[in-house]
Write an enzyme that holds these catalytic residues in place. Sequence first.
Site, mmCIF file in Angstrom:
data_model
loop_
_atom_site.group_PDB
_atom_site.id
_atom_site.type_symbol
_atom_site.label_atom_id
_atom_site.label_comp_id
_atom_site.label_asym_id
_atom_site.label_seq_id
_atom_site.Cartn_x
_atom_site.Cartn_y
_atom_site.Cartn_z
ATOM 1 N N TYR A 106 23.823 71.763 69.814
ATOM 2 C CA TYR A 106 24.257 71.262 71.125
ATOM 3 C C TYR A 106 24.080 69.746 71.176
ATOM 4 O O TYR A 106 24.980 69.000 71.579
ATOM 5 C CB TYR A 106 23.442 71.940 72.215
ATOM 6 C CG TYR A 106 23.830 71.628 73.637
ATOM 7 C CD1 TYR A 106 23.339 70.503 74.295
ATOM 8 C CD2 TYR A 106 24.673 72.479 74.343
ATOM 9 C CE1 TYR A 106 23.682 70.227 75.605
ATOM 10 C CE2 TYR A 106 25.022 72.217 75.660
ATOM 11 C CZ TYR A 106 24.523 71.089 76.283
ATOM 12 O OH TYR A 106 24.871 70.821 77.592
ATOM 13 N N SER A 153 25.919 64.945 77.816
ATOM 14 C CA SER A 153 24.626 65.530 78.183
ATOM 15 C C SER A 153 23.559 64.454 78.032
ATOM 16 O O SER A 153 23.777 63.446 77.356
ATOM 17 C CB SER A 153 24.318 66.692 77.222
ATOM 18 O OG SER A 153 22.949 66.995 77.193
#
Length: 257
Positions: A161, A148
């Site tokens: 996350y 990410s």
Amino acid sequence: MSAIAYFDLTGKTALVTGSSGGLGLAMARGLAEAGAEIVLNGRDADRLAQAAESFGERAGQVHFSVFDVCDEEAIKGAFGRLDNEGRVIDILINNAGVQFRRPMLELESADWRRVLETNLTSAFIMGREAARRMVARGGGGKIINIGSLTSEVARATVAPYTAAKGGIKMLTRSMAAEWAAHGIQANAIGPGYIDTEMNKALTSDANFDAWVKGRTPSGRWGLPKDLVGTAIFLASAASDYVNGQTIYVDGGMLAVL
Ligand code: GCO
């Protein structure tokens, strides 16, 4: 070898976790178009069956395996079934992941652990099971972890996350460190802000939507199809000397302040 042949996946089989929709399904579809056999994965058999049917004329190239990537025994069982079917996994895409947005002061440990299990530990376990088989058959293989933007930078309210995706970057380098000698290439894709179900709370927020479009040099949200070319590259012979890298597909967001 002709230029296009570098990207030909004919004769290869790819297992893509979390591929009943979103990024996983888009990447699976792209690898199928490049010639690969596909094993879709998710926790819902009906959603997977619908996803498999959506491949149309290529549906014959598509299979699916129902298991939860947080369940190590289920993972081992799934690989055991693939072994028994004689289905060799040449390409693994560790795509399964969840998001959970909460300030850390209010974050329960159980939610932290759930995100780390789903987004990071699962990639290790899946990677180990795939790599054991790649090594046992003489080596060779491709592992693609989905990172990410948050593998590099943080934003408030998505700490678990972010920590997991930062871990994905370093797990990818660890896989390269230990498995490159076996002819395995382990790399990661770092998506930017992509318009997916996981981000619908963001795309529907006018302020966040404006921020993404203003902060991204390309001036738009990414689409799942924007990841397909990089996935094919990292799954193919075109990347045989690329290892331990994270390639950001983010419209330039990480490149600029
Ligand atoms: C968020 C988003 C991001 C994106 C993506 C960015 O809440 O900030 O979910 O995490 O999904 O991972 O690369």
